[in-house]
Design a protein around this motif. Sequence first.
Motif, PDB file in Angstrom:
ATOM      1  N   PHE A  92       0.814  -1.215   0.000  1.00  9.75           N
ATOM      2  CA  PHE A  92       0.000   0.000   0.000  1.00  9.75           C
ATOM      3  C   PHE A  92       0.849   1.267   0.000  1.00  9.75           C
ATOM      4  N   LEU A  93       1.778   1.371   0.937  1.00 11.64           N
ATOM      5  CA  LEU A  93       2.577   2.601   1.029  1.00 11.64           C
ATOM      6  C   LEU A  93       3.486   2.796  -0.178  1.00 11.64           C
ATOM      7  N   VAL A  94       4.109   1.724  -0.655  1.00 10.94           N
ATOM      8  CA  VAL A  94       4.964   1.835  -1.840  1.00 10.94           C
ATOM      9  C   VAL A  94       4.129   2.270  -3.043  1.00 10.94           C
ATOM     10  N   THR A  95       2.948   1.703  -3.177  1.00  9.31           N
ATOM     11  CA  THR A  95       2.065   2.087  -4.279  1.00  9.31           C
ATOM     12  C   THR A  95       1.713   3.564  -4.206  1.00  9.31           C
ATOM     13  N   ALA A  96       1.261   3.989  -3.027  1.00  8.42           N
ATOM     14  CA  ALA A  96       0.812   5.379  -2.869  1.00  8.42           C
ATOM     15  C   ALA A  96       1.955   6.381  -3.017  1.00  8.42           C
ATOM     16  N   ALA A  97       3.113   6.048  -2.470  1.00  8.38           N
ATOM     17  CA  ALA A  97       4.224   7.002  -2.446  1.00  8.38           C
ATOM     18  C   ALA A  97       5.065   6.982  -3.717  1.00  8.38           C
ATOM     19  N   LEU A  98       5.099   5.855  -4.432  1.00  6.34           N
ATOM     20  CA  LEU A  98       6.045   5.737  -5.540  1.00  6.34           C
ATOM     21  C   LEU A  98       5.398   5.351  -6.871  1.00  6.34           C
ATOM     22  N   ASN A  99       4.707   4.220  -6.915  1.00  5.34           N
ATOM     23  CA  ASN A  99       4.194   3.744  -8.203  1.00  5.34           C
ATOM     24  C   ASN A  99       3.096   4.634  -8.769  1.00  5.34           C
ATOM     25  N   VAL A 100       2.155   5.061  -7.943  1.00  9.17           N
ATOM     26  CA  VAL A 100       1.080   5.927  -8.449  1.00  9.17           C
ATOM     27  C   VAL A 100       1.622   7.271  -8.932  1.00  9.17           C
ATOM     28  N   PRO A 101       2.509   7.931  -8.183  1.00  9.35           N
ATOM     29  CA  PRO A 101       3.073   9.171  -8.733  1.00  9.35           C
ATOM     30  C   PRO A 101       3.806   8.960 -10.065  1.00  9.35           C
ATOM     31  N   MET A 102       4.499   7.836 -10.206  1.00  6.67           N
ATOM     32  CA  MET A 102       5.138   7.561 -11.498  1.00  6.67           C
ATOM     33  C   MET A 102       4.087   7.335 -12.587  1.00  6.67           C
ATOM     34  N   ASN A 103       2.996   6.650 -12.249  1.00  8.84           N
ATOM     35  CA  ASN A 103       1.906   6.469 -13.218  1.00  8.84           C
ATOM     36  C   ASN A 103       1.343   7.827 -13.635  1.00  8.84           C
ATOM     37  N   ASN A 104       1.177   8.709 -12.663  1.00  7.41           N
ATOM     38  CA  ASN A 104       0.655  10.046 -12.966  1.00  7.41           C
ATOM     39  C   ASN A 104       1.624  10.826 -13.851  1.00  7.41           C
ATOM     40  N   ALA A 105       2.918  10.682 -13.588  1.00  5.67           N
ATOM     41  CA  ALA A 105       3.920  11.355 -14.420  1.00  5.67           C
ATOM     42  C   ALA A 105       3.905  10.793 -15.841  1.00  5.67           C
ATOM     43  N   LEU A 106       3.722   9.491 -15.977  1.00  7.87           N
ATOM     44  CA  LEU A 106       3.637   8.889 -17.314  1.00  7.87           C
ATOM     45  C   LEU A 106       2.409   9.419 -18.040  1.00  7.87           C
ATOM     46  N   GLU A 107       1.309   9.493 -17.340  1.00  6.14           N
ATOM     47  CA  GLU A 107       0.067  10.018 -17.924  1.00  6.14           C
ATOM     48  C   GLU A 107       0.254  11.466 -18.372  1.00  6.14           C
ATOM     49  N   ALA A 108       0.975  12.250 -17.585  1.00  5.53           N
ATOM     50  CA  ALA A 108       1.197  13.662 -17.904  1.00  5.53           C
ATOM     51  C   ALA A 108       2.303  13.878 -18.928  1.00  5.53           C
ATOM     52  N   GLY A 109       3.047  12.822 -19.239  1.00  4.78           N
ATOM     53  CA  GLY A 109       4.136  12.944 -20.197  1.00  4.78           C
ATOM     54  C   GLY A 109       5.376  13.613 -19.630  1.00  4.78           C
ATOM     55  N   THR A 110       5.548  13.557 -18.311  1.00  3.79           N
ATOM     56  CA  THR A 110       6.691  14.224 -17.687  1.00  3.79           C
ATOM     57  C   THR A 110       7.814  13.264 -17.300  1.00  3.79           C
ATOM     58  N   ILE A 111       7.699  12.007 -17.686  1.00  4.14           N
ATOM     59  CA  ILE A 111       8.743  11.024 -17.434  1.00  4.14           C
ATOM     60  C   ILE A 111       8.916  10.185 -18.696  1.00  4.14           C
ATOM     61  N   SER A 112      10.154   9.890 -19.029  1.00  4.19           N
ATOM     62  CA  SER A 112      10.410   9.065 -20.217  1.00  4.19           C
ATOM     63  C   SER A 112      10.113   7.610 -19.904  1.00  4.19           C
ATOM     64  N   TRP A 113       9.816   6.843 -20.943  1.00  5.10           N
ATOM     65  CA  TRP A 113       9.549   5.413 -20.741  1.00  5.10           C
ATOM     66  C   TRP A 113      10.751   4.735 -20.091  1.00  5.10           C
ATOM     67  N   GLN A 114      11.945   5.056 -20.521  1.00  6.68           N
ATOM     68  CA  GLN A 114      13.147   4.415 -19.983  1.00  6.68           C
ATOM     69  C   GLN A 114      13.253   4.648 -18.473  1.00  6.68           C
ATOM     70  N   ASP A 115      13.076   5.886 -18.047  1.00  5.43           N
ATOM     71  CA  ASP A 115      13.144   6.180 -16.611  1.00  5.43           C
ATOM     72  C   ASP A 115      11.986   5.552 -15.858  1.00  5.43           C
ATOM     73  N   TYR A 116      10.804   5.651 -16.428  1.00  2.00           N
ATOM     74  CA  TYR A 116       9.610   5.086 -15.800  1.00  2.00           C
ATOM     75  C   TYR A 116       9.755   3.577 -15.651  1.00  2.00           C
ATOM     76  N   SER A 117      10.064   2.908 -16.722  1.00  2.00           N
ATOM     77  CA  SER A 117      10.114   1.452 -16.738  1.00  2.00           C
ATOM     78  C   SER A 117      11.092   0.907 -15.699  1.00  2.00           C
ATOM     79  N   ARG A 118      12.265   1.460 -15.672  1.00  2.00           N
ATOM     80  CA  ARG A 118      13.304   0.990 -14.750  1.00  2.00           C
ATOM     81  C   ARG A 118      12.882   1.207 -13.295  1.00  2.00           C
ATOM     82  N   ARG A 119      12.495   2.419 -12.961  1.00  5.72           N
ATOM     83  CA  ARG A 119      12.134   2.745 -11.574  1.00  5.72           C
ATOM     84  C   ARG A 119      10.829   2.067 -11.161  1.00  5.72           C
ATOM     85  N   TRP A 120       9.826   2.110 -12.041  1.00 12.64           N
ATOM     86  CA  TRP A 120       8.525   1.539 -11.706  1.00 12.64           C
ATOM     87  C   TRP A 120       8.648   0.043 -11.459  1.00 12.64           C
TER      88      TRP A 120
END
Length: 145
Positions: A92-120
């Motif tokens: 729960f906490l990892v999802t809320a603090a890390l994965n969901v914000p990365m999903n939101n950044a991907l949706e907004a186009g503010t993170i590259s696939w390479q950075d997103y994929s590796r970190r996510w």
Amino acid sequence: MLTLALVTLVLHGLLAGLFYAFSMSVVPGLNAVEPAQAEAAMRGVNRKILNPWLFVVFLGSPVAALVAGLLADGAAATWFLAAAGVSFAGSFLVTAALNVPMNNALEAGTISWQDYSRRWTAWNTVRAAASVVSLALTGAGLAAL
């Protein structure tokens, strides 16, 4: 109590399997296509995964373990409460603090696939591992009933 323990076990198994599948096949599969295609596909997945079935499993896992821990006695209570804690912190906490914000950044186009994929994927693998540990702890609680 046995029914609740079994439901808790199934919920944790489903969650562990979901996270495992993403880290071991979904994201690696998306990495095999062009980044723009991968981003579009993952945005679609992120939109569609937000449904009642996910919420039952995702929210139900730590809650069911907590309730089982509060209702159980002795060692079983300890195992279930440990499962609830690991599930809450590692999923729960990892999802809320890390994965969901990365999903939101991907949706907004503010993170590259390479950075997103590796970190996510790294953090998703943490969620998978925590869910497997929670599953094992739940199994131990079930065995201790």
